[in-house]
Design an enzyme around this catalytic site. Structure first.
Site, PDB file in Angstrom:
ATOM      1  CG  ASN A 141      -9.757  -0.495  11.354  1.00 15.37           C
ATOM      2  OD1 ASN A 141      -8.823  -1.157  10.887  1.00 15.37           O
ATOM      3  ND2 ASN A 141     -10.237   0.566  10.742  1.00 15.37           N
ATOM      4  CD  GLU A 156      -9.292   1.816   7.046  1.00 11.73           C
ATOM      5  OE1 GLU A 156      -9.340   0.929   7.931  1.00 11.73           O
ATOM      6  OE2 GLU A 156      -8.823   2.945   7.249  1.00 11.73           O
ATOM      7  CG  ASP A 185      -0.322  -0.229   2.534  1.00  7.42           C
ATOM      8  OD1 ASP A 185       0.769   0.325   2.777  1.00  7.42           O
ATOM      9  OD2 ASP A 185      -0.902  -0.952   3.354  1.00  7.42           O
ATOM     10  CG  HIS A 216      -6.530  -1.500   8.407  1.00 10.88           C
ATOM     11  ND1 HIS A 216      -6.641  -0.398   9.223  1.00 10.88           N
ATOM     12  CD2 HIS A 216      -5.197  -1.676   8.234  1.00 10.88           C
ATOM     13  CE1 HIS A 216      -5.441   0.051   9.526  1.00 10.88           C
ATOM     14  NE2 HIS A 216      -4.534  -0.711   8.937  1.00 10.88           N
TER      15      HIS A 216
HETATM   16  C1  GLP Z   1      -1.246   0.471   8.485  1.00  6.53           C
HETATM   17  C2  GLP Z   1      -0.793  -0.140   7.133  1.00  6.53           C
HETATM   18  C3  GLP Z   1      -0.786  -1.626   7.168  1.00  6.53           C
HETATM   19  C4  GLP Z   1      -0.226  -2.060   8.496  1.00  6.53           C
HETATM   20  C5  GLP Z   1      -1.239  -1.743   9.570  1.00  6.53           C
HETATM   21  C6  GLP Z   1      -0.751  -2.018  10.979  1.00  6.53           C
HETATM   22  O1  GLP Z   1      -2.225   1.429   8.383  1.00  6.53           O
HETATM   23  N1  GLP Z   1      -1.520   0.274   5.985  1.00  6.53           N
HETATM   24  O2  GLP Z   1      -0.075  -2.133   6.072  1.00  6.53           O
HETATM   25  O3  GLP Z   1       0.017  -3.435   8.474  1.00  6.53           O
HETATM   26  O4  GLP Z   1      -1.737  -0.441   9.455  1.00  6.53           O
HETATM   27  O5  GLP Z   1       0.191  -1.081  11.380  1.00  6.53           O
HETATM   28  P1  GLP Z   1       1.116  -1.275  12.649  1.00  6.53           P
HETATM   29  O6  GLP Z   1       1.992  -2.415  12.339  1.00  6.53           O
HETATM   30  O7  GLP Z   1       1.868   0.004  12.786  1.00  6.53           O
HETATM   31  O8  GLP Z   1       0.202  -1.554  13.796  1.00  6.53           O
END
Ligand code: GLP
Length: 245
Positions: free
Chosen positions: A141, A148, A83, A143
């Site tokens: 959440n 989302e 992403d 995702h």
């Molecule tokens: C982000 C990214 C994801 C990531 C997720 C968890 O928004 N788009 O690719 O895996 O949220 O993030 P974190 O590892 O900082 O909790």
């Protein structure tokens, strides 16, 4: 629905989904690194999908150390982005972050950058034979990438608006210097086409969502539940994240 897994360190499985619970951060990173090394031993030119976020940081540090020590070689592999923010200044782009954290130190030169032209991204990914291994983080959440809640199981690579919760989590990551509103994400269908998926989960803040992903009905209300439909998913979780299992 019951789920037979102990939060104690060890392995458990349910259907095609395996869960590895590790005791320490070092063991967590080592377990994930070993999955990656195993894929690359079998296919050095494999395409790996790489996530951003704070979860993979200990893994990326371990991979850099191993590459520097000559015990891990990913230099022949190809990389796909999972992403990216839309309209982000370059210094906050996921592309730049991954290049610094992973690709440059590991000597990975062939990178597929994700852009708003999702069809072209998917076309190139198909010519590469898709991702042999897709690494993923887990959003609070539910995702996956930037799919989302509400994202369909057949969604493809596309631009999306971020929820306020995800925008805030990403702004916190950048110390409030940048708040994304929109992003491009691999679709759920695209992610589920990877030959293998390694879901990285770390920390007490993810305990609730990890339990929900394993127990709730599969559906767009929690996109992470769609991973249960994949044939080859491994979850590497630390004890804090596995606490509610
Ligand atoms: C982000 C990214 C994801 C990531 C997720 C968890 O928004 N788009 O690719 O895996 O949220 O993030 P974190 O590892 O900082 O909790």
């Amino acid at each position: 629905m019951s789920f037979a897994v102990s939060p104690q360190p060890g392995h458990a499985s349910r259907g095609n989904l395996r869960i590895q619970v590790t005791q320490s951060q070092d063991q967590w990173a080592a377990a994930a690194a070993e999955h990656l090394a195993c894929v690359l031993r079998a296919k050095p030119e494999a395409c790996i999908g790489w996530p951003t976020g704070s979860t993979p940081l200990p893994l990326y540090a371990a991979l850099r150390r191993r590459a520097a020590a000559g015990t891990f070689d990913a230099s022949g592999s190809r990389a796909a982005m999972l992403d990216e923010y839309v309209n982000a200044p370059e210094e906050f782009s996921s592309y730049r972050w991954l290049r610094r954290q992973v690709w440059a130190p590991l000597g990975i030169a062939t990178v597929l950058r994700i852009t708003e032209d999702g069809e072209e991204f998917e076309r190139v990914l198909r010519t590469w034979g898709g991702c042999a291994l897709q690494l993923l983080g887990l959003g609070a959440n539910g995702h996956i990438a930037f799919n989302e809640p509400g994202a369909a199981v057949d969604s493809r690579t596309r631009a999306v608006k971020l929820t306020a919760e995800t925008a805030a989590a990403n702004a916190a990551y950048w110390g409030g210097r940048f708040t994304p509103a929109e992003a491009v994400t691999m679709g759920m269908a695209t992610i589920l086409e990877a030959s293998a998926i390694l879901l990285l989960v770390r920390g007490a803040a993810k305990a609730g969502v990890l339990r929900r992903m394993l127990q709730e009905p599969i559906g767009p209300q929690l996109p992470a539940t769609f991973l249960r439909e994949h044939k080859n998913v491994t979850i590497v979780a630390d004890q804090e994240a596995a606490a509610e299992l």
